[in-house]
Write an enzyme that holds these catalytic residues in place. Structure first.
Site, PDB file in Angstrom:
ATOM      1  N   HIS A 143     -10.285  49.436  20.499  1.00 32.64           N
ATOM      2  CA  HIS A 143      -9.520  49.018  19.603  1.00 32.64           C
ATOM      3  C   HIS A 143      -9.518  49.343  18.001  1.00 32.64           C
ATOM      4  O   HIS A 143     -10.682  48.509  18.033  1.00 32.64           O
ATOM      5  CB  HIS A 143      -7.951  48.135  19.446  1.00 32.64           C
ATOM      6  CG  HIS A 143      -8.955  46.527  19.741  1.00 32.64           C
ATOM      7  ND1 HIS A 143      -9.871  46.625  21.319  1.00 32.64           N
ATOM      8  CD2 HIS A 143      -9.584  45.608  18.506  1.00 32.64           C
ATOM      9  CE1 HIS A 143     -10.184  45.092  20.669  1.00 32.64           C
ATOM     10  NE2 HIS A 143     -10.461  44.562  19.899  1.00 32.64           N
TER      11      HIS A 143
ATOM     12  N   CYS B 118      -5.107  45.194  32.332  1.00 40.18           N
ATOM     13  CA  CYS B 118      -6.069  45.070  30.673  1.00 40.18           C
ATOM     14  C   CYS B 118      -4.594  44.608  29.848  1.00 40.18           C
ATOM     15  O   CYS B 118      -3.699  45.809  29.865  1.00 40.18           O
ATOM     16  CB  CYS B 118      -6.148  46.016  30.512  1.00 40.18           C
ATOM     17  SG  CYS B 118      -6.650  47.211  28.518  1.00 40.18           S
TER      18      CYS B 118
ATOM     19  N   HIS C 240     -10.624  47.170  25.272  1.00 43.46           N
ATOM     20  CA  HIS C 240      -9.069  48.093  25.613  1.00 43.46           C
ATOM     21  C   HIS C 240      -9.750  48.564  24.045  1.00 43.46           C
ATOM     22  O   HIS C 240      -9.566  47.753  22.929  1.00 43.46           O
ATOM     23  CB  HIS C 240      -7.870  48.110  25.691  1.00 43.46           C
ATOM     24  CG  HIS C 240      -7.569  49.079  25.683  1.00 43.46           C
ATOM     25  ND1 HIS C 240      -6.941  49.613  26.674  1.00 43.46           N
ATOM     26  CD2 HIS C 240      -7.240  49.534  24.971  1.00 43.46           C
ATOM     27  CE1 HIS C 240      -5.853  51.060  26.701  1.00 43.46           C
ATOM     28  NE2 HIS C 240      -6.517  51.405  24.984  1.00 43.46           N
TER      29      HIS C 240
HETATM   30  P1  DGP Z   1     -10.822  41.518  19.130  1.00 44.89           P
HETATM   31  O1  DGP Z   1     -11.340  40.559  18.598  1.00 44.89           O
HETATM   32  O2  DGP Z   1     -11.625  42.893  18.076  1.00 44.89           O
HETATM   33  O3  DGP Z   1     -11.088  42.071  20.386  1.00 44.89           O
HETATM   34  O4  DGP Z   1      -9.511  41.926  18.700  1.00 44.89           O
HETATM   35  C1  DGP Z   1      -8.342  41.383  19.380  1.00 44.89           C
HETATM   36  C2  DGP Z   1      -7.151  41.840  18.528  1.00 44.89           C
HETATM   37  O5  DGP Z   1      -5.734  41.524  19.591  1.00 44.89           O
HETATM   38  C3  DGP Z   1      -6.747  39.929  18.100  1.00 44.89           C
HETATM   39  O6  DGP Z   1      -6.816  40.042  16.615  1.00 44.89           O
HETATM   40  C4  DGP Z   1      -6.074  39.192  18.435  1.00 44.89           C
HETATM   41  C5  DGP Z   1      -5.731  40.520  19.106  1.00 44.89           C
HETATM   42  N1  DGP Z   1      -4.027  40.284  20.164  1.00 44.89           N
HETATM   43  C6  DGP Z   1      -4.356  39.374  21.237  1.00 44.89           C
HETATM   44  N2  DGP Z   1      -3.342  39.430  22.305  1.00 44.89           N
HETATM   45  C7  DGP Z   1      -2.474  39.800  21.878  1.00 44.89           C
HETATM   46  C8  DGP Z   1      -1.176  40.461  22.182  1.00 44.89           C
HETATM   47  O7  DGP Z   1      -0.635  39.846  23.169  1.00 44.89           O
HETATM   48  N3  DGP Z   1      -0.372  40.623  21.455  1.00 44.89           N
HETATM   49  C9  DGP Z   1      -1.142  41.397  20.020  1.00 44.89           C
HETATM   50  N4  DGP Z   1       0.341  42.340  18.951  1.00 44.89           N
HETATM   51  N5  DGP Z   1      -2.128  41.143  19.319  1.00 44.89           N
HETATM   52  C10 DGP Z   1      -2.775  41.398  20.393  1.00 44.89           C
END
Ligand code: DGP
Length: 113
Positions: A99, A4, A97
């Site tokens: 959030h 994850c 996961h």
């Molecule tokens: P959702 O679409 O609600 O599942 O949002 C997932 C969010 O996670 C998206 O806004 C971008 C963020 N995200 C994806 N990969 C990474 C990462 O490797 N680091 C960080 N800080 N954020 C990430």
């Protein structure tokens, strides 16, 4: 959860810009910010989405909301902020996961969908 993405961020295996951490909750800046302030708040324990988390541990789901409000305050979002949690494919949840997105730092659009 070995594979994850957010579990790896919580464990420090993938770098992130940490905003807050305690025993149960981890918060970090979104890699693709949609507002001047865009923070992701996650439970350290893996739940795939808010439905699963709220059913298994409603106290933790509530604690995450409380921490979101505290983080918004510490980020200086005195004029308001938006919390979003995408739950499942119709909501375009991309990381399985749970959030909560905190968005703020500017006047946000009134369109949410
Ligand atoms: P959702 O679409 O609600 O599942 O949002 C997932 C969010 O996670 C998206 O806004 C971008 C963020 N995200 C994806 N990969 C990474 C990462 O490797 N680091 C960080 N800080 N954020 C990430």
């Amino acid at each position: 959860m070995d594979n994850c993405l957010f579990c790896k961020i919580i464990r420090g295996e993938i770098p992130s810009t940490k905003v807050y951490e305690d025993e149960n909750v981890f918060a970090f800046r979104d890699i693709n910010p949609q507002a001047p302030v865009h923070v992701l708040v996650v439970p350290k324990k893996h739940y795939k989405n808010v439905s699963e988390c709220a059913a298994a541990d409603p106290a933790l789901a509530g604690e995450i909301l409380k921490k979101c409000a505290q983080i918004a305050q510490s980020e200086g979002l005195l004029g308001g902020f938006r919390l979003i949690t995408n739950n499942g494919p119709d909501a375009c949840q991309s990381v399985e996961h749970m959030h909560v997105h905190i968005l703020g730092g500017a006047k946000l659009t009134d369109k949410m969908g």
